[in-house]
Design a protein around this motif. Structure first.
Motif, PDB file in Angstrom:
ATOM      1  N   ASP A   1       0.821  -1.198   0.000  1.00  0.00           N
ATOM      2  CA  ASP A   1       0.000   0.000   0.000  1.00  0.00           C
ATOM      3  C   ASP A   1       0.862   1.259   0.000  1.00  0.00           C
ATOM      4  O   ASP A   1       0.428   2.303  -0.434  1.00  0.00           O
ATOM      5  N   LYS A   2       2.073   1.105   0.532  1.00  0.00           N
ATOM      6  CA  LYS A   2       2.954   2.247   0.684  1.00  0.00           C
ATOM      7  C   LYS A   2       4.281   1.933   0.009  1.00  0.00           C
ATOM      8  O   LYS A   2       4.832   0.843   0.177  1.00  0.00           O
ATOM      9  N   LEU A   3       4.794   2.867  -0.756  1.00  0.00           N
ATOM     10  CA  LEU A   3       6.075   2.688  -1.437  1.00  0.00           C
ATOM     11  C   LEU A   3       7.204   2.980  -0.454  1.00  0.00           C
ATOM     12  O   LEU A   3       7.226   4.032   0.183  1.00  0.00           O
ATOM     13  N   THR A   4       8.139   2.050  -0.331  1.00  0.00           N
ATOM     14  CA  THR A   4       9.251   2.219   0.605  1.00  0.00           C
ATOM     15  C   THR A   4      10.560   2.422  -0.159  1.00  0.00           C
ATOM     16  O   THR A   4      10.629   2.221  -1.372  1.00  0.00           O
ATOM     17  N   GLU A   5      11.596   2.765   0.556  1.00  0.00           N
ATOM     18  CA  GLU A   5      12.921   2.901  -0.054  1.00  0.00           C
ATOM     19  C   GLU A   5      13.381   1.557  -0.628  1.00  0.00           C
ATOM     20  O   GLU A   5      13.989   1.498  -1.696  1.00  0.00           O
ATOM     21  N   ALA A   6      13.071   0.478   0.067  1.00  0.00           N
ATOM     22  CA  ALA A   6      13.436  -0.858  -0.424  1.00  0.00           C
ATOM     23  C   ALA A   6      12.759  -1.134  -1.773  1.00  0.00           C
ATOM     24  O   ALA A   6      13.382  -1.700  -2.676  1.00  0.00           O
ATOM     25  N   ASP A   7      11.504  -0.736  -1.919  1.00  0.00           N
ATOM     26  CA  ASP A   7      10.802  -0.906  -3.201  1.00  0.00           C
ATOM     27  C   ASP A   7      11.533  -0.161  -4.306  1.00  0.00           C
ATOM     28  O   ASP A   7      11.729  -0.686  -5.401  1.00  0.00           O
ATOM     29  N   LEU A   8      11.914   1.064  -4.030  1.00  0.00           N
ATOM     30  CA  LEU A   8      12.580   1.884  -5.043  1.00  0.00           C
ATOM     31  C   LEU A   8      13.957   1.340  -5.408  1.00  0.00           C
ATOM     32  O   LEU A   8      14.375   1.425  -6.559  1.00  0.00           O
ATOM     33  N   ARG A   9      14.650   0.765  -4.466  1.00  0.00           N
ATOM     34  CA  ARG A   9      15.971   0.199  -4.746  1.00  0.00           C
ATOM     35  C   ARG A   9      15.879  -1.132  -5.485  1.00  0.00           C
ATOM     36  O   ARG A   9      16.731  -1.476  -6.296  1.00  0.00           O
ATOM     37  N   LEU A  10      14.838  -1.902  -5.221  1.00  0.00           N
ATOM     38  CA  LEU A  10      14.659  -3.192  -5.875  1.00  0.00           C
ATOM     39  C   LEU A  10      14.096  -3.042  -7.291  1.00  0.00           C
ATOM     40  O   LEU A  10      14.393  -3.846  -8.167  1.00  0.00           O
ATOM     41  N   PHE A  11      13.310  -2.007  -7.517  1.00  0.00           N
ATOM     42  CA  PHE A  11      12.617  -1.833  -8.791  1.00  0.00           C
ATOM     43  C   PHE A  11      13.514  -1.931 -10.026  1.00  0.00           C
ATOM     44  O   PHE A  11      13.191  -2.681 -10.955  1.00  0.00           O
ATOM     45  N   PRO A  12      14.654  -1.225 -10.109  1.00  0.00           N
ATOM     46  CA  PRO A  12      15.469  -1.330 -11.332  1.00  0.00           C
ATOM     47  C   PRO A  12      15.954  -2.753 -11.615  1.00  0.00           C
ATOM     48  O   PRO A  12      15.999  -3.183 -12.769  1.00  0.00           O
ATOM     49  N   THR A  13      16.286  -3.496 -10.583  1.00  0.00           N
ATOM     50  CA  THR A  13      16.748  -4.867 -10.770  1.00  0.00           C
ATOM     51  C   THR A  13      15.626  -5.751 -11.299  1.00  0.00           C
ATOM     52  O   THR A  13      15.822  -6.507 -12.252  1.00  0.00           O
ATOM     53  N   ILE A  14      14.465  -5.644 -10.717  1.00  0.00           N
ATOM     54  CA  ILE A  14      13.335  -6.469 -11.150  1.00  0.00           C
ATOM     55  C   ILE A  14      12.878  -6.043 -12.545  1.00  0.00           C
ATOM     56  O   ILE A  14      12.518  -6.881 -13.367  1.00  0.00           O
ATOM     57  N   LEU A  15      12.923  -4.765 -12.838  1.00  0.00           N
ATOM     58  CA  LEU A  15      12.551  -4.269 -14.162  1.00  0.00           C
ATOM     59  C   LEU A  15      13.455  -4.866 -15.239  1.00  0.00           C
ATOM     60  O   LEU A  15      12.999  -5.264 -16.301  1.00  0.00           O
ATOM     61  N   ARG A  16      14.732  -4.966 -14.965  1.00  0.00           N
ATOM     62  CA  ARG A  16      15.710  -5.479 -15.930  1.00  0.00           C
ATOM     63  C   ARG A  16      15.752  -7.003 -16.002  1.00  0.00           C
ATOM     64  O   ARG A  16      16.307  -7.561 -16.946  1.00  0.00           O
ATOM     65  N   PHE A  17      15.194  -7.671 -15.024  1.00  0.00           N
ATOM     66  CA  PHE A  17      15.414  -9.100 -14.864  1.00  0.00           C
ATOM     67  C   PHE A  17      15.052  -9.915 -16.095  1.00  0.00           C
ATOM     68  O   PHE A  17      15.886 -10.662 -16.620  1.00  0.00           O
ATOM     69  N   ASP A  18      13.818  -9.841 -16.581  1.00  0.00           N
ATOM     70  CA  ASP A  18      13.404 -10.688 -17.712  1.00  0.00           C
ATOM     71  C   ASP A  18      14.161 -10.332 -18.985  1.00  0.00           C
ATOM     72  O   ASP A  18      14.508 -11.208 -19.774  1.00  0.00           O
ATOM     73  N   SER A  19      14.414  -9.066 -19.180  1.00  0.00           N
ATOM     74  CA  SER A  19      15.061  -8.614 -20.410  1.00  0.00           C
ATOM     75  C   SER A  19      16.554  -8.918 -20.450  1.00  0.00           C
ATOM     76  O   SER A  19      17.094  -9.245 -21.495  1.00  0.00           O
ATOM     77  N   VAL A  20      17.207  -8.829 -19.301  1.00  0.00           N
ATOM     78  CA  VAL A  20      18.666  -8.944 -19.283  1.00  0.00           C
ATOM     79  C   VAL A  20      19.174 -10.066 -18.377  1.00  0.00           C
ATOM     80  O   VAL A  20      19.838 -10.987 -18.848  1.00  0.00           O
ATOM     81  N   TYR A  21      18.882  -9.999 -17.109  1.00  0.00           N
ATOM     82  CA  TYR A  21      19.502 -10.915 -16.152  1.00  0.00           C
ATOM     83  C   TYR A  21      19.137 -12.375 -16.399  1.00  0.00           C
ATOM     84  O   TYR A  21      19.978 -13.260 -16.256  1.00  0.00           O
ATOM     85  N   HIS A  22      17.889 -12.636 -16.738  1.00  0.00           N
ATOM     86  CA  HIS A  22      17.442 -14.022 -16.939  1.00  0.00           C
ATOM     87  C   HIS A  22      18.236 -14.699 -18.059  1.00  0.00           C
ATOM     88  O   HIS A  22      18.693 -15.830 -17.900  1.00  0.00           O
ATOM     89  N   ASN A  23      18.426 -14.016 -19.163  1.00  0.00           N
ATOM     90  CA  ASN A  23      19.122 -14.613 -20.308  1.00  0.00           C
ATOM     91  C   ASN A  23      20.629 -14.424 -20.276  1.00  0.00           C
ATOM     92  O   ASN A  23      21.379 -15.377 -20.437  1.00  0.00           O
ATOM     93  N   LEU A  24      21.077 -13.205 -20.092  1.00  0.00           N
ATOM     94  CA  LEU A  24      22.507 -12.909 -20.195  1.00  0.00           C
ATOM     95  C   LEU A  24      23.298 -13.477 -19.017  1.00  0.00           C
ATOM     96  O   LEU A  24      24.362 -14.066 -19.197  1.00  0.00           O
ATOM     97  N   PHE A  25      22.786 -13.328 -17.810  1.00  0.00           N
ATOM     98  CA  PHE A  25      23.508 -13.789 -16.621  1.00  0.00           C
ATOM     99  C   PHE A  25      23.055 -15.172 -16.148  1.00  0.00           C
ATOM    100  O   PHE A  25      23.608 -15.708 -15.201  1.00  0.00           O
ATOM    101  N   LYS A  26      22.018 -15.717 -16.776  1.00  0.00           N
ATOM    102  CA  LYS A  26      21.479 -17.042 -16.399  1.00  0.00           C
ATOM    103  C   LYS A  26      21.157 -17.093 -14.906  1.00  0.00           C
ATOM    104  O   LYS A  26      21.494 -18.042 -14.196  1.00  0.00           O
ATOM    105  N   CYS A  27      20.468 -16.046 -14.424  1.00  0.00           N
ATOM    106  CA  CYS A  27      20.198 -15.912 -12.988  1.00  0.00           C
ATOM    107  C   CYS A  27      19.185 -16.902 -12.431  1.00  0.00           C
ATOM    108  O   CYS A  27      19.269 -17.276 -11.280  1.00  0.00           O
TER     109      CYS A  27
END
Length: 87
Positions: A1-27
């Motif tokens: 319900d409330k956006l936290t600092e942790a949400d904001l710090r995690l967002f770029p990583t999760i945003l990139r995950f399917d496009s980059v990390y999943h394939n390129l880094f085999k995460c």
């Protein structure tokens, strides 16, 4: 319900995950798109006013694949997966 600092710090990583990390880094064997709760969270944060304007998925995808030579020596940039974060 409330956006936290942790949400904001995690967002770029999760945003990139399917496009980059999943394939390129085999995460992981699973994509964010395969995880309903995480996908819903990503859409919720993306839809916060002002957030979507800061997300250039094409630039992120192209940058990772073309600049990380040891992981992608051919320099081939694959087609990015389709992500609709507006629904």
């Amino acid at each position: 319900d409330k956006l936290t600092e942790a949400d904001l710090r995690l967002f770029p990583t999760i945003l990139r995950f399917d496009s980059v990390y999943h394939n390129l880094f085999k995460c992981s064997g699973r994509r964010v798109a395969d995880m309903p709760n995480l996908s819903a969270w990503l859409r919720d944060v993306y839809q916060v006013p002002g957030v979507a304007e800061t997300c250039d998925m094409e630039a992120i995808h192209t940058s990772y694949y073309s600049q990380l030579f040891p992981l992608n020596p051919s320099g081939i940039v694959p087609t990015a997966p389709k992500q609709d974060l507006t629904r």
